[in-house]
Design a protein around this motif. Sequence first.
Motif, PDB file in Angstrom:
ATOM      1  N   LEU A  28      -3.252   7.406   7.088  1.00  0.00           N
ATOM      2  CA  LEU A  28      -4.193   6.998   8.149  1.00  0.00           C
ATOM      3  C   LEU A  28      -3.647   5.817   8.949  1.00  0.00           C
ATOM      4  O   LEU A  28      -4.396   5.166   9.658  1.00  0.00           O
ATOM      5  N   ASP A  29      -2.366   5.537   8.795  1.00  0.00           N
ATOM      6  CA  ASP A  29      -1.787   4.412   9.544  1.00  0.00           C
ATOM      7  C   ASP A  29      -1.070   4.937  10.794  1.00  0.00           C
ATOM      8  O   ASP A  29       0.032   5.497  10.687  1.00  0.00           O
ATOM      9  N   PRO A  30      -1.700   4.733  11.979  1.00  0.00           N
ATOM     10  CA  PRO A  30      -1.079   5.273  13.201  1.00  0.00           C
ATOM     11  C   PRO A  30       0.097   4.424  13.674  1.00  0.00           C
ATOM     12  O   PRO A  30       0.776   4.774  14.629  1.00  0.00           O
ATOM     13  N   LYS A  55       0.824  -1.220   0.000  1.00  0.00           N
ATOM     14  CA  LYS A  55       0.000   0.000   0.000  1.00  0.00           C
ATOM     15  C   LYS A  55       0.860   1.273   0.000  1.00  0.00           C
ATOM     16  O   LYS A  55       0.717   2.127  -0.877  1.00  0.00           O
ATOM     17  N   THR A  56       1.739   1.352   1.004  1.00  0.00           N
ATOM     18  CA  THR A  56       2.515   2.582   1.174  1.00  0.00           C
ATOM     19  C   THR A  56       3.411   2.847  -0.039  1.00  0.00           C
ATOM     20  O   THR A  56       3.494   3.981  -0.535  1.00  0.00           O
ATOM     21  N   THR A  57       4.052   1.791  -0.532  1.00  0.00           N
ATOM     22  CA  THR A  57       4.954   1.964  -1.677  1.00  0.00           C
ATOM     23  C   THR A  57       4.155   2.376  -2.920  1.00  0.00           C
ATOM     24  O   THR A  57       4.615   3.196  -3.720  1.00  0.00           O
ATOM     25  N   ILE A 103      -4.777   8.081  -0.154  1.00  0.00           N
ATOM     26  CA  ILE A 103      -4.956   7.758   1.270  1.00  0.00           C
ATOM     27  C   ILE A 103      -4.388   6.382   1.587  1.00  0.00           C
ATOM     28  O   ILE A 103      -4.849   5.357   1.060  1.00  0.00           O
ATOM     29  N   ASP A 104      -3.397   6.375   2.448  1.00  0.00           N
ATOM     30  CA  ASP A 104      -2.727   5.153   2.878  1.00  0.00           C
ATOM     31  C   ASP A 104      -3.417   4.666   4.157  1.00  0.00           C
ATOM     32  O   ASP A 104      -3.751   5.475   5.023  1.00  0.00           O
ATOM     33  N   THR A 105      -3.627   3.359   4.266  1.00  0.00           N
ATOM     34  CA  THR A 105      -4.387   2.834   5.418  1.00  0.00           C
ATOM     35  C   THR A 105      -3.515   1.878   6.240  1.00  0.00           C
ATOM     36  O   THR A 105      -2.456   1.450   5.786  1.00  0.00           O
TER      37      THR A 105
HETATM   38 MG   LIG Z   1       1.984   0.710   4.865  1.00  0.00          MG
END
Ligand SMILES: [Mg+2]
Length: 265
Positions: A52-54, A29-31, A116-118
């Motif tokens: 949105l990833d705490p 996701k992030t990449t 939006i990253d989750t």
């Molecule tokens: Mg990630």
Amino acid sequence: MFKNFFSRFFNSTALPIQVVFIGPAGSGKTTLVKAYGDWLSKNGGKVCFINLDPGVEKTPYSPSFDIRIFFTVEEIMRRESLGPNGAMIRAMDILAERSMEFASLISMMEGDYRLIDTPGQSELFVFRSAGPEIMRGLSTISRTIVVFLIDGQLVYSPSDLIAVFSLAAACRLRLNVPFVHVVTKADVLKRSDIERLMQEPEYLEERILEEEKGLLQEYVLEHSKTVYPFLRRQRTVLVSAISGSGLDLMDSLIHDATCECGDLR
Ligand SMILES: [Mg+2]
Ligand SMILES: Nc1nc2c(ncn2[C@@H]2O[C@H](COP(=O)(O)OP(=O)(O)OP(=O)(O)O)[C@@H](O)[C@H]2O)c(=O)[nH]1
């Protein structure tokens, strides 16, 4: 296609497209958020990144909105004496409780695209109320679409594909917004026939029949009939965030699914 592409960026009155990337832990996701953002910027789009990833330590992009400003998993662990899973559950519950506030802050972020990253633990995001609540909040602001990531590296057999699609179908039902899927890590795919498996039901059935016989095979065959309509609804896109291949196809998939003329809603 080109007309659509350019009109997206030069129609200043158009509301941003909010693209929410969801997928199992480590699916990329992030990449992909970073790679797609760079690709869009290179093609003239104005992009803002939303994290949105705490639980994430570092992001490869600079987020315009970062949930970690409000809380992090680490801080919840310390404050509430919880383990990492308990703290992540707590974090998702806070995200759900304050979803309208966060959605409204996100709406202030300027750009043609809000990427939006989750969280890594997508099951907590999707199956607790955080995911549905955030999605409801975002949908009231602007066009919102989910891109569901299937880690191509983990699809070894037809049953794996059915299993991952059952998860995608469950997410789709929970989140209730336009939804497309992409196969990630195309540069290191384990099966070369993944596209065919996803597009040709007869071929998928044949390959399932070659797997070990028994109750499980019967179940997978039966289940493939339920899952297949989800597969068939869209063309298969294989994408690599590392090489950049397929980003253009993913972009047109996203556009088709959010456009009034699209048939993927
Ligand atoms: Mg990630
Ligand atoms: N070969 C290859 N590796 C990739 C690709 N995309 C991501 N990866 C790798 O996969 C791993 C996980 O990538 P992330 O982007 O952190 O995945 P994620 O879904 O955000 O992970 P979590 O947030 O922890 O769930 C990293 O080691 C990445 O370098 C890709 O397109 N090709």
